[in-house]
Design a protein around this motif. Sequence first.
Motif, PDB file in Angstrom:
ATOM      1  N   HIS A 137      -5.105  -6.356  -3.340  1.00 29.93           N
ATOM      2  CA  HIS A 137      -5.439  -5.063  -3.960  1.00 29.93           C
ATOM      3  C   HIS A 137      -4.224  -4.131  -4.023  1.00 29.93           C
ATOM      4  N   VAL A 138      -3.081  -4.599  -3.529  1.00 23.04           N
ATOM      5  CA  VAL A 138      -1.840  -3.845  -3.572  1.00 23.04           C
ATOM      6  C   VAL A 138      -0.876  -4.578  -4.506  1.00 23.04           C
ATOM      7  N   ALA A 139      -0.349  -3.869  -5.483  1.00 27.04           N
ATOM      8  CA  ALA A 139       0.585  -4.452  -6.447  1.00 27.04           C
ATOM      9  C   ALA A 139       2.018  -4.358  -5.939  1.00 27.04           C
ATOM     10  N   SER A 140       2.896  -5.100  -6.595  1.00 24.98           N
ATOM     11  CA  SER A 140       4.323  -4.980  -6.368  1.00 24.98           C
ATOM     12  C   SER A 140       5.016  -5.177  -7.712  1.00 24.98           C
ATOM     13  N   ALA A 141       6.272  -4.813  -7.777  1.00 30.76           N
ATOM     14  CA  ALA A 141       7.035  -4.986  -9.006  1.00 30.76           C
ATOM     15  C   ALA A 141       8.518  -5.020  -8.666  1.00 30.76           C
ATOM     16  N   SER A 142       9.288  -5.585  -9.589  1.00 30.85           N
ATOM     17  CA  SER A 142      10.745  -5.608  -9.486  1.00 30.85           C
ATOM     18  C   SER A 142      11.310  -5.288 -10.860  1.00 30.85           C
ATOM     19  N   TYR A 143      12.507  -4.719 -10.868  1.00 31.49           N
ATOM     20  CA  TYR A 143      13.096  -4.234 -12.105  1.00 31.49           C
ATOM     21  C   TYR A 143      14.562  -4.622 -12.188  1.00 31.49           C
ATOM     22  N   MET A 144      15.003  -4.928 -13.393  1.00 32.17           N
ATOM     23  CA  MET A 144      16.421  -5.120 -13.660  1.00 32.17           C
ATOM     24  C   MET A 144      16.733  -4.460 -14.989  1.00 32.17           C
ATOM     25  N   VAL A 145      17.746  -3.608 -14.984  1.00 29.51           N
ATOM     26  CA  VAL A 145      18.212  -2.957 -16.203  1.00 29.51           C
ATOM     27  C   VAL A 145      19.622  -3.476 -16.480  1.00 29.51           C
TER      28      VAL A 145
ATOM     29  N   GLY B 256      28.443  -4.030   4.188  1.00 27.93           N
ATOM     30  CA  GLY B 256      28.000  -4.763   5.371  1.00 27.93           C
ATOM     31  C   GLY B 256      26.491  -4.694   5.505  1.00 27.93           C
ATOM     32  N   LEU B 257      26.004  -4.694   6.721  1.00 22.66           N
ATOM     33  CA  LEU B 257      24.563  -4.698   6.966  1.00 22.66           C
ATOM     34  C   LEU B 257      23.979  -3.317   6.706  1.00 22.66           C
ATOM     35  N   VAL B 258      22.999  -3.271   5.807  1.00 23.47           N
ATOM     36  CA  VAL B 258      22.312  -2.019   5.471  1.00 23.47           C
ATOM     37  C   VAL B 258      20.807  -2.244   5.588  1.00 23.47           C
ATOM     38  N   GLY B 259      20.078  -1.159   5.616  1.00 20.38           N
ATOM     39  CA  GLY B 259      18.632  -1.246   5.764  1.00 20.38           C
ATOM     40  C   GLY B 259      17.922  -1.681   4.492  1.00 20.38           C
ATOM     41  N   LEU B 260      16.719  -2.202   4.704  1.00 20.14           N
ATOM     42  CA  LEU B 260      15.805  -2.553   3.603  1.00 20.14           C
ATOM     43  C   LEU B 260      14.573  -1.690   3.752  1.00 20.14           C
ATOM     44  N   HIS B 261      14.303  -0.857   2.756  1.00 24.13           N
ATOM     45  CA  HIS B 261      13.132   0.010   2.791  1.00 24.13           C
ATOM     46  C   HIS B 261      11.875  -0.727   2.321  1.00 24.13           C
ATOM     47  N   ILE B 262      10.781  -0.381   2.942  1.00 22.85           N
ATOM     48  CA  ILE B 262       9.459  -0.722   2.428  1.00 22.85           C
ATOM     49  C   ILE B 262       8.944   0.587   1.828  1.00 22.85           C
ATOM     50  N   MET B 263       8.674   0.560   0.512  1.00 27.78           N
ATOM     51  CA  MET B 263       8.248   1.780  -0.183  1.00 27.78           C
ATOM     52  C   MET B 263       6.847   1.572  -0.739  1.00 27.78           C
ATOM     53  N   HIS B 264       6.065   2.655  -0.751  1.00 27.14           N
ATOM     54  CA  HIS B 264       4.640   2.555  -1.094  1.00 27.14           C
ATOM     55  C   HIS B 264       4.182   3.814  -1.799  1.00 27.14           C
ATOM     56  N   ARG B 265       3.207   3.659  -2.672  1.00 34.27           N
ATOM     57  CA  ARG B 265       2.493   4.815  -3.235  1.00 34.27           C
ATOM     58  C   ARG B 265       1.089   4.397  -3.618  1.00 34.27           C
ATOM     59  N   PRO B 266       0.136   5.278  -3.353  1.00 32.62           N
ATOM     60  CA  PRO B 266      -1.228   5.013  -3.812  1.00 32.62           C
ATOM     61  C   PRO B 266      -1.291   5.164  -5.334  1.00 32.62           C
ATOM     62  N   LEU B 267      -2.292   4.548  -5.911  1.00 35.82           N
ATOM     63  CA  LEU B 267      -2.448   4.656  -7.387  1.00 35.82           C
ATOM     64  C   LEU B 267      -3.616   5.545  -7.758  1.00 35.82           C
TER      65      LEU B 267
ATOM     66  N   ALA C 248      -4.557   0.033 -14.268  1.00 41.45           N
ATOM     67  CA  ALA C 248      -5.498  -0.590 -15.210  1.00 41.45           C
ATOM     68  C   ALA C 248      -6.038  -1.915 -14.679  1.00 41.45           C
ATOM     69  N   ALA C 249      -5.232  -2.615 -13.896  1.00 41.91           N
ATOM     70  CA  ALA C 249      -5.651  -3.896 -13.330  1.00 41.91           C
ATOM     71  C   ALA C 249      -6.502  -3.735 -12.076  1.00 41.91           C
ATOM     72  N   GLY C 250      -6.707  -2.487 -11.612  1.00 42.53           N
ATOM     73  CA  GLY C 250      -7.578  -2.235 -10.474  1.00 42.53           C
ATOM     74  C   GLY C 250      -6.901  -2.246  -9.115  1.00 42.53           C
ATOM     75  N   PHE C 251      -5.565  -2.275  -9.087  1.00 45.43           N
ATOM     76  CA  PHE C 251      -4.869  -2.207  -7.800  1.00 45.43           C
ATOM     77  C   PHE C 251      -5.041  -0.807  -7.209  1.00 45.43           C
ATOM     78  N   ARG C 252      -4.992  -0.708  -5.893  1.00 45.75           N
ATOM     79  CA  ARG C 252      -5.178   0.574  -5.204  1.00 45.75           C
ATOM     80  C   ARG C 252      -3.859   1.237  -4.819  1.00 45.75           C
ATOM     81  N   ALA C 253      -2.787   0.452  -4.816  1.00 42.49           N
ATOM     82  CA  ALA C 253      -1.476   0.976  -4.428  1.00 42.49           C
ATOM     83  C   ALA C 253      -0.403   0.053  -4.980  1.00 42.49           C
ATOM     84  N   MET C 254       0.837   0.522  -4.903  1.00 46.29           N
ATOM     85  CA  MET C 254       1.979  -0.337  -5.216  1.00 46.29           C
ATOM     86  C   MET C 254       2.938  -0.250  -4.044  1.00 46.29           C
ATOM     87  N   GLN C 255       3.495  -1.401  -3.686  1.00 45.75           N
ATOM     88  CA  GLN C 255       4.419  -1.481  -2.559  1.00 45.75           C
ATOM     89  C   GLN C 255       5.625  -2.306  -2.953  1.00 45.75           C
ATOM     90  N   PHE C 256       6.792  -1.806  -2.585  1.00 46.52           N
ATOM     91  CA  PHE C 256       8.029  -2.567  -2.733  1.00 46.52           C
ATOM     92  C   PHE C 256       8.444  -3.005  -1.329  1.00 46.52           C
TER      93      PHE C 256
END
Length: 162
Positions: free
Chosen positions: A77-85, A151-162, A108-116
């Motif tokens: 019920h949680v979507a995800s997406a990736s982008y390249m420009v 070098g070593l950097v953080g990886l964020h987990i990002m989220h928003r409700p829909l 539109a697909a009925g997901f409740r949130a999106m998370q990266f």
Amino acid sequence: MLIREATAEDWPAIWPFFQEIVARGETFPYPLDLGREQGRDWWLLPTPDRTVVAVDQAGTVLGTAKMNANRPGNGDHVASASYMVDPAHAGRGVGRALCAYTLDWARAAGFRAMQFNAVVASNERAVGLYRSLGFEVLGTVPEGFRHPELGLVGLHIMHRPL
């Protein structure tokens, strides 16, 4: 700009900037030597997932996005997406348009949130864009990404409700 379903015929236009972005190793946790066919299989997703391209009036591919459920089963019920420009078209609103499109698709697909799951913390343009569209950093995996210059950097987990 038009955003439309990507087809196999779009891959030759996507591949050059896809390969450039992946080989730089600054924003995607993909193998730097990812091959053309494997890249296509990872990016051009079958239904019910989607991959789209943003094109200009001449039909030139400016960028692309893939969208899917973040997890199967009880997490679907949680979507995800990736982008390249395409770097040649950066700074013209292509990423924002693609992100807005994926949010509309997810609603539109009925997901409740999106998370990266893996936004490279040093990718300030992407982090800023996602925040401007309502995403929050839920947490950061310390040193979760090997940046080729920083070098070593953080990886964020990002989220928003829909």
